[in-house]
Design an enzyme around this catalytic site. Structure first.
Site, PDB file in Angstrom:
ATOM      1  N   SER A 194      -9.383   3.893 -29.435  1.00  0.00           N
ATOM      2  CA  SER A 194      -8.631   4.595 -28.408  1.00  0.00           C
ATOM      3  C   SER A 194      -8.331   6.019 -28.877  1.00  0.00           C
ATOM      4  O   SER A 194      -9.253   6.757 -29.195  1.00  0.00           O
ATOM      5  CB  SER A 194      -7.365   3.802 -28.049  1.00  0.00           C
ATOM      6  OG  SER A 194      -6.777   4.262 -26.855  1.00  0.00           O
ATOM      7  N   GLU A 322     -11.897  -2.303 -19.862  1.00  0.00           N
ATOM      8  CA  GLU A 322     -10.852  -1.541 -20.557  1.00  0.00           C
ATOM      9  C   GLU A 322      -9.563  -1.442 -19.731  1.00  0.00           C
ATOM     10  O   GLU A 322      -8.470  -1.711 -20.216  1.00  0.00           O
ATOM     11  CB  GLU A 322     -11.355  -0.124 -20.856  1.00  0.00           C
ATOM     12  CG  GLU A 322     -12.550  -0.048 -21.780  1.00  0.00           C
ATOM     13  CD  GLU A 322     -12.189   0.040 -23.256  1.00  0.00           C
ATOM     14  OE1 GLU A 322     -11.001  -0.086 -23.593  1.00  0.00           O
ATOM     15  OE2 GLU A 322     -13.116   0.233 -24.060  1.00  0.00           O
ATOM     16  N   HIS A 416      -8.848  -3.312 -22.868  1.00  0.00           N
ATOM     17  CA  HIS A 416      -8.609  -2.286 -23.878  1.00  0.00           C
ATOM     18  C   HIS A 416      -7.887  -2.880 -25.080  1.00  0.00           C
ATOM     19  O   HIS A 416      -6.982  -3.701 -24.937  1.00  0.00           O
ATOM     20  CB  HIS A 416      -7.779  -1.154 -23.273  1.00  0.00           C
ATOM     21  CG  HIS A 416      -7.641   0.038 -24.164  1.00  0.00           C
ATOM     22  ND1 HIS A 416      -8.717   0.803 -24.534  1.00  0.00           N
ATOM     23  CD2 HIS A 416      -6.553   0.601 -24.765  1.00  0.00           C
ATOM     24  CE1 HIS A 416      -8.305   1.787 -25.312  1.00  0.00           C
ATOM     25  NE2 HIS A 416      -6.997   1.689 -25.472  1.00  0.00           N
TER      26      HIS A 416
END
Length: 513
Positions: A194, A322, A416
């Site tokens: 990320s 995600e 995610h």
């Protein structure tokens, strides 16, 4: 491979450039925590580039993680969990090593955490690196870097990208000291997820980071990099929450927790400012790396396409679903209607809303929303990073995680941050509690976790994670599912929709709303 049991031995001592440190032997590894790689960025060092740490006499105990940088811990407030240490020595590293033997020359992996550039710290139990170090027989380093206003806000008379400069300083520390811990400074792999992957991408493009690592792994790269104009405008809005100007003179006397509160106050107002801040506004994240022309001269995609990292071996990828983590956290999982889907498609879809609707004719409004949000923020930036590396004469390996998180009956999908507990094997920490429903991991999850670590550590050791490099003809990637395969990139429809799209620095788009 199972972790070796505890071994009774004298506590390990290593001499670094700053002084000697004493760690602990834990589960067959020597572990050192909270070693400073820079001076505390407070006082006259606040908002400055990191400064070399002051040396110390005697042996410093390296038993506890250093305090996290000031950050937004969410609804619980700014103090964080009760076991987070206090203090201002934010810039520290931690080392896990099978043996601090200078003759060992083990590969080194350096972890950079995510957290929307506004939170995160290396002491998070999710980043306990003992399984990676033990399974891979290598040295793992984790580090702290400044986040939020301290690390990324545009402040006049202060260098941009201070959080990235912290990462560079930590990598310099690795070059100077890791051999004493049994690591090989010529075999350093940086890896992050990320915002950590965005940091990895930025480091690939930063002249100051050249020569500090040999390989890079970028897990779910965000496409959000700010132009100087956008960063300056958001910085002005952040300071205005405190009734101040965005200058070192005005902000240096403000307590760090008050700067955190300024970010917390601005974030929910951002979605209403699309006319001015464009695609950055709905992210409710007022921080990102800044393409400032100095420390970060161009975006990572531009830099790689020009050959800036052709000698760095790259692995990058993303998770299939995600965005579902964020719609779940907003209480909207599976509930996005036509109006909100149309708004997102108009804002993000290359070719406009009609292109996505034509490409996915049977998709519901909710599915279209999830598709375009995942594509613009993580999936396509990650894929395009690999394609830029190829264009610049380099090599890249690509993966996609399609295995669904077990919680909520699988409704989260491969959301995610699911790759983090799979990689570290930390199923009871941080977001993994939500993704796995607090339950013990299944045999299937444990097997997939072992495959993740085997691929990542093989890449750190040899540059080959175990599947073919990506190319412009076959588009082969590793698909991580219950039974991993090698196949053409599964999101071919999205790949074609975004073909030719350029991820530029996000601009300041309009007059004040």
């Amino acid at each position: 491979m199972t972790i070796p049991g505890p071994v009774q031995s004298a506590e390990p001592v290593v001499r670094t450039a700053g002084g000697a440190v004493r760690g602990r032997t834990e589960d067959g590894l020597a572990v050192f925590r909270g070693i400073p790689f820079a001076q505390p960025p407070v006082g006259d060092a606040r908002f400055a580039a990191p400064r070399r740490p002051r040396p110390w006499d005697g042996i410093r105990e390296a038993y506890a993680f250093g305090p996290p940088p000031p950050q937004d811990f969410g609804a619980a407030g700014t103090a964080g969990p009760p076991d987070v240490p206090g203090g201002d020595d934010w810039l520290t590293v931690n080392v896990w090593t099978p043996a601090p033997d200078p003759a060992a020359h083990r590969p080194v992996m350096v972890w950079i955490y995510g957290g929307a550039y506004k939170l995160g710290h290396s002491g998070n139990p999710a980043y306990d690196a003992r399984r990676i170090a033990a399974d891979g027989d290598l040295v793992v380093v984790t580090l702290n870097y400044r986040v939020g206003m301290e690390g990324f806000a545009h402040i006049e008379d202060a260098p941009a990208n201070r959080g990235l400069l912290d990462q560079v300083a930590a990598l310099v520390w690795v070059q100077e000291n890791i051999a004493a811990f049994g690591g090989d400074p010529d075999q350093v792999t940086i890896f992050g997820e990320s915002a950590g992957a965005g940091s990895v991408a930025a480091l690939l493009a930063m002249p100051r980071a050249a020569g500090l690592f040999r390989r890079a792994v970028a897990q779910s790269v965000p496409g959000t990099f700010f132009s100087t104009e956008l960063a300056a405008d958001i910085g002005t809005a952040l300071a205005a929450e405190l009734g101040l100007s965005p200058t070192v003179a005005d902000l240096s006397g403000v307590a760090p927790d008050q700067l955190v509160k300024a970010g917390q106050a601005l974030a929910p107002k951002m979605p209403g400012n699309v006319a001015r801040w464009g695609r950055a506004a709905p992210t409710v994240t007022p921080y990102a790396p800044v393409v400032d022309g100095e420390f970060l001269p161009v975006t990572p995609w531009q830099a790689l396409a020009s050959g800036a990292a052709r000698d760095i071996e790259l692995m990058t990828g993303h998770n299939r679903d995600e965005n579902r983590l964020f719609t779940m956290m907003a209480g909207k999982l599976g509930q996005i209607g036509e109006d909100r889907a149309s708004t997102a498609l108009r804002l993000y879809a290359p070719g406009g809303e009609s292109a996505y609707r034509a490409a996915f004719p049977d998709a519901t409004a909710n599915d279209l929303y999830e598709h375009v949000q995942t594509d613009w923020l993580f999936a396509m930036p990650s894929l395009h990073l690999a394609e830029a590396q190829l264009a610049g004469g380099g090599r890249a390996h690509v993966y996609e995680l399609t295995w669904p998180a077990p919680a909520f009956g699988g409704a989260l999908g491969a959301c995610h941050a699911l790759d983090v507990p799979l990689l570290f094997g930390t199923f009871q920490a941080d977001l993994a509690q939500l993704q796995f429903g607090g339950a013990a991991p299944s045999e299937e999850a444990l097997a997939l976790s072992a495959r993740f670590r085997a691929a990542w550590t093989a890449f750190a050791r040899t540059g080959d994670p175990g599947w073919p490099a990506y190319d412009a003809q076959r588009h082969l990637v590793r698909v991580f599912d219950a039974e991993p395969t090698v196949a053409p990139y599964p999101e071919e429809t999205s790949r074609r929709l975004w073909e030719g799209h350029e991820f530029t620095a996000l601009p300041l788009v309009g007059p004040e709303a």
